[in-house]
Structure formats: structure tokens, C-alpha cells
Design a protein around this motif. Structure first.
Motif, PDB file in Angstrom:
ATOM      1  N   LEU A 138       0.811  -1.223   0.000  1.00 22.72           N
ATOM      2  CA  LEU A 138       0.000   0.000   0.000  1.00 22.72           C
ATOM      3  C   LEU A 138       0.839   1.264   0.000  1.00 22.72           C
ATOM      4  O   LEU A 138       0.535   2.232  -0.712  1.00 22.72           O
ATOM      5  N   ARG A 139       1.905   1.273   0.794  1.00 19.25           N
ATOM      6  CA  ARG A 139       2.637   2.520   1.036  1.00 19.25           C
ATOM      7  C   ARG A 139       4.125   2.452   0.703  1.00 19.25           C
ATOM      8  O   ARG A 139       4.840   3.433   0.888  1.00 19.25           O
ATOM      9  N   MET A 171       1.869  -5.934  -7.356  1.00 15.28           N
ATOM     10  CA  MET A 171       0.843  -5.290  -6.535  1.00 15.28           C
ATOM     11  C   MET A 171       1.267  -3.884  -6.148  1.00 15.28           C
ATOM     12  O   MET A 171       0.474  -2.937  -6.193  1.00 15.28           O
ATOM     13  N   ARG A 172       2.537  -3.739  -5.771  1.00 15.37           N
ATOM     14  CA  ARG A 172       3.045  -2.404  -5.413  1.00 15.37           C
ATOM     15  C   ARG A 172       2.984  -1.460  -6.610  1.00 15.37           C
ATOM     16  O   ARG A 172       2.571  -0.301  -6.497  1.00 15.37           O
ATOM     17  N   ASP A 173       3.379  -1.938  -7.802  1.00 16.01           N
ATOM     18  CA  ASP A 173       3.330  -1.113  -9.008  1.00 16.01           C
ATOM     19  C   ASP A 173       1.892  -0.741  -9.361  1.00 16.01           C
ATOM     20  O   ASP A 173       1.620   0.393  -9.783  1.00 16.01           O
ATOM     21  N   GLN A 177      -0.006   3.176  -9.599  1.00 12.06           N
ATOM     22  CA  GLN A 177      -0.797   3.658 -10.713  1.00 12.06           C
ATOM     23  C   GLN A 177      -2.267   3.871 -10.347  1.00 12.06           C
ATOM     24  O   GLN A 177      -2.979   4.585 -11.054  1.00 12.06           O
ATOM     25  N   HIS A 178      -2.709   3.228  -9.258  1.00 10.92           N
ATOM     26  CA  HIS A 178      -4.122   3.329  -8.845  1.00 10.92           C
ATOM     27  C   HIS A 178      -4.202   3.638  -7.347  1.00 10.92           C
ATOM     28  O   HIS A 178      -4.743   2.857  -6.567  1.00 10.92           O
ATOM     29  N   PRO A 179      -3.676   4.777  -6.931  1.00 11.08           N
ATOM     30  CA  PRO A 179      -3.607   5.070  -5.490  1.00 11.08           C
ATOM     31  C   PRO A 179      -4.973   5.168  -4.811  1.00 11.08           C
ATOM     32  O   PRO A 179      -5.072   4.972  -3.599  1.00 11.08           O
TER      33      PRO A 179
END
Length: 466
Positions: A138-139, A171-173, A177-179
Motif C-alpha cells: 500500500l505505502r 501489486m506495489r506497481d 498507478q491506482h492510489p
């Protein structure tokens, strides 16, 4: 105690094979004559011929183009139709150490995220480890390789492989792109409760329930890990049974205290909800390790408790995040039907009870290939290979279809195929320990709704210590 029965509990936690001190062995595979042979009643109907079964499978199977998670996903549209509106999809694996299963999970998760609105990936991993990985997803908190080294230890070190790290990095990438619409990672297992959980519970109490601070501190005294994860639960299981039970009593008191207390006037209800769940996860580990691991009946009860815990954690996550979830575990756990007496009731069966048709189980099969596994005698990670599936096995018949790799909805297969799919045959059932001399038998359609068959598999690239 014989070596056949001398299995360590951290290995049991991953459906693994063999260390020392537990009264049962755990699922691995079936290639030799074992203890699960069936005697069919004299009135058993004549089974359909193999050729008619194979022909029916060929008519129903949807060809897969491969397991590479990159590129087009159009061949997974068939799986999307099979899954329909399920809220939780259990996706198994026939070994704990083959890259093709892990890469296919990555591929399926990417499809479900992009096409079906799924937003969480759940792994057979401790709750506290999942919390830490989710902070990264997530962060971007921490370094993934450091997190993997810290959290993928002991029984869970099989997950320290390149394929899972690739999935987590994807997932991090995706979240970069979709915060505003992120994906999440969760661990649903009970095998370890890291210091992060104690810190989060204590921080909540200090902020929102300060009058409970001394009581919670006393109940948790001496419990938070001060060593690495593998050392912690190895040492924990050396404690006398009475002490492990006393610890479970203490963790249970904290959980009940916070659960019954409520968030308090003006307190953040979400913060309270998560604090209670963290306390619950701490108690799940203590309660799970409070069984008598030298008694076969108690170990079976422990494994039933463990699968129940994993199911409850996934259902909790789905309920409180609202996310549709891809659940990753061994075939044994995502299935409905326990084909091993050491697993009295599976995670998949518990989820079906809780979610009904909102849970769908997808199993894997393969014909031949290689995998990483712990040595049954020395617990050292190695690459092992198995040749062609034995005649008459599930995999030998499944592999006769003209499609090399395919997806099969066993609920809608033609009658001739369904009759065969509902009958038990010898099957590959390889956990993380090898070798296992037991022959396992399973009826694919009783265990899962959908089957993904791969002709061959390769061992994953393991990144941890042997």
C-alpha cells in the motif's frame, strides 16, 4: 515414535513434511502404496471407459496459453465465466514449490483485479507477516527483500521465492498507478504472531483505552517475540504443554477484554475493529499451539482449528474491507473434501459454510515436473523431480486430453466425465516436505469446482537459506 510419525509442527502448518516432535506426517504426494486404499462395494456401477472420459474432458476444457503473468489474459475469460460473482476464490497448488503454480496465481490474480474487481490476495502466511507486506504493497514501507527474509522463515520460508516477490512487486506497481483503488495483501494463517501485532494492540490501548493499559501489559508479559520468527516458534513449541495453555489463556483474556469493551465514546470504530482482530490473531497462534502435539488426535484437532482460523480470517477481511479475495493455499486447504484424515475439515469447507456460493474452489493438477521442498530427514531445501503420473491416477487420465494445459469447470462437464471426476483415484499431493511414502486418493470434483491442469511444472527459484 517412528521417523514416519516424527514431524515438526512448523512443517505441519504449511501442509509440509517432517522435522521432529509431532505425531503425524502431513500431505505430500502419492506415488507408492500407502494407507488410504479404498474398497469399493460390490454394487459399484461400471465406470465409464477412459477414452469416453478423455473425450468428454476435451469437449469441456478451455485451453491455456501458458502461465506467464505478463501479456494477454484473454484465455482466462473462460475462468472468469466459471467464477461468476464469487466473492472469494480459493486457488490451490499441487506442490508448495513449483514456479508454474505461483506464476499462474499471479496471472489469475492480475485477471481478477483487472476484469472482475478483486482487490485482495490472501496467502497461507501468518496474519502479522501479511500486515507487514501489506504496508509495503500500500505505502512502499520497507524493502521487500528484507521483509521476505524476516517474514518467510521456518515453515514459511518456502514463500521466499522469486515468483512470489514478482507478484508482490506487481501489486506495489499497481498501487502506484491506482492510489485511490489499491490492491491489498493479507496473511490468513496462525503460525506466528510477530511483534507488530503486540505493538498495534498496545498502541491502541494506550490511546483509546488507557485504563486497560496495565492489565493488557501484564497479560502480554513475556509473549512478544524478541528473536527471529523461526527461532521464536521453534522455542515456543519446546515449552511444556501447561505453559503453552497458560499463555493461550492470557492472550484469550486480552482478546475478550477488547472485544467486549467496545471502542468507547468518541473513539475510532475502525481502529477498535482492527485492534481486536490483531488481538485475535495473537490468540489464534497461542490457542493453536496449546494442543498436545505428541498426540495424533490432538494434532488432527489442531489442524481442524487451523483451517477454521484461516477461513475465519479471510471471511473477516472480506467483510470488513469489502474486497473480493483471491485465496492462495495448497489444494488440501482450498478444497471442500478432506481426502486426508489428518485434516478433519478444510478451509474451503469452512468458507463454503460461511459464504455459500460466494466461495469457489479452484484446484491444480500436473502430470510431471519438479519442485522445491524440505528434505524429510534433514529439513534442507532442495529441488526434487517426479516422472510421469502413475497409470490410473487422476493426472494420468487428465493429461490424455489433447489440450496440454487447460481449465475445466467440473460442475458443468458432461456426465461421463463427471462420474469419473467424482470418483477417487491416486493423485499428486505434494506439500513442502519430501519424500512422503503415502499414496493419496482424491475425487477432483468433490474437492474443487474448477480444475487447472498443467502438463509439466518447474521448480521455483528459491531465495532463502537452505
Amino acid at each position: 515414535m517412528t521417523r514416519r510419525k516424527a514431524v515438526i509442527i512448523p512443517a505441519v502448518l504449511l501442509s509440509l513434511g517432517a522435522l521432529a516432535g509431532v505425531a503425524v506426517a502431513t500431505p505430500a504426494m502419492g506415488t507408492t502404496t500407502g494407507n488410504t486404499a479404498e474398497t469399493l462395494p460390490a454394487s459399484t456401477p461400471t465406470p465409464p471407459s477412459t477414452s469416453s472420459v478423455v473425450e468428454a474432458i476435451e469437449r469441456s476444457a478451455h485451453t491455456l496459453r501458458g502461465t506467464d503473468p505478463e501479456g494477454s489474459l484473454r484465455d482466462l475469460d473462460a475462468l472468469g465465466r466459471m467464477v461468476r460473482g464469487a466473492e472469494v476464490v480459493g486457488l490451490g497448488e499441487a506442490t508448495h514449490g513449483s514456479r508454474d503454480f505461483f506464476r499462474m496465481k499471479h496471472r489469475v490474480f492480475r485477471y481478477l483485479v483487472e476484469e472482475k474487481g478483486f482487490r485482495s490476495f490472501s496467502l497461507e502466511l501468518p496474519w502479522s507477516s501479511g500486515i507487514r507486506i501489506n504496508d509495503y504493497v500500500l505505502r512502499g514501507k520497507g524493502d521487500l527483500k528484507d521483509i521476505a527474509r524476516d517474514e518467510f522463515q521456518g515453515a514459511y520460508r518456502i514463500w521466499n521465492n522469486q515468483d512470489y516477490l514478482d507478484l508482490i512487486e506487481w501489486m506495489r506497481d499497481y498501487n502506484r498507478q491506482h492510489p485511490k483503488d489499491p490492491v491489498q495483501f493479507m496473511g490468513d494463517d496462525m503460525g506466528y504472531a510477530g511483534p507488530e501485532l503486540y505493538e498495534r494492540v498496545n498502541s491502541y490501548v494506550a490511546r483509546d483505552q488507557p485504563r486497560l493499559r496495565a492489565r493488557v501489559a501484564e497479560l502480554y508479559r513475556g509473549l512478544p517475540p524478541t528473536t527471529d520468527a523461526a527461532t521464536y516458534y521453534d522455542q515456543y513449541l519446546q515449552l511444556p504443554l501447561a505453559e503453552r495453555k497458560e499463555r493461550a489463556e492470557r492472550t484469550g483474556k486480552v482478546y475478550e477484554l477488547l472485544r467486549k469493551q467496545g471502542p468507547g465514546a468518541g473513539a475510532d470504530r475502525q481502529r477498535h475493529l482492527w485492534a481486536v482482530q490483531h488481538a485475535r490473531a495473537i490468540h489464534q497462534m497461542a490457542e493453536g499451539f496449546a494442543f498436545d502435539i505428541t498426540d495424533e488426535t490432538q494434532v488432527a484437532a489442531m489442524m481442524r482449528y487451523r483451517d477454521q482460523v484461516m477461513a475465519e480470517n479471510v471471511a473477516w477481511w472480506h467483510r470488513h474491507t469489502g474486497d473480493r479475495v483471491l485465496l492462495s493455499a495448497h489444494n488440501t486447504h482450498v478444497s471442500y473434501d478432506s481426502f486426508d484424515e489428518r485434516y478433519p475439515k478444510t478451509q474451503g469447507a469452512f468458507l463454503r459454510d460461511a459464504l455459500g456460493k460466494d466461495y469457489v474452489s479452484v484446484g491444480f493438477s500436473f502430470y510431471e515436473g519438479s519442485f522445491k521442498a524440505f528434505g524429510a530427514d534433514d529439513n534442507v531445501m532442495r529441488t526434487y523431480s517426479v516422472g510421469a503420473a502413475k497409470p490410473g491416477s487422476n493426472e494420468e487420465t487428465l493429461d490424455k486430453a489433447r489440450q496440454e494445459d487447460y481449465i475445466l469447470d467440473m460442475r458443468t462437464a458432461p456426465n461421463s466425465a463427471r462420474a469419473w471426476l467424482n470418483t477417487s483415484h491416486a493423485t499428486w499431493n505434494i506439500g513442502a516436505g519430501w519424500p512422503d511414502p503415502t499414496e493419496y486418493k482424491a475425487a477432483p470434483a468433490k474437492a474443487h469446482d474448477i480444475l487447472i491442469h498443467l502438463h509439466d511444472v518447474e521448480a521455483t527459484t528459491y531465495l532463502g537459506a537452505p
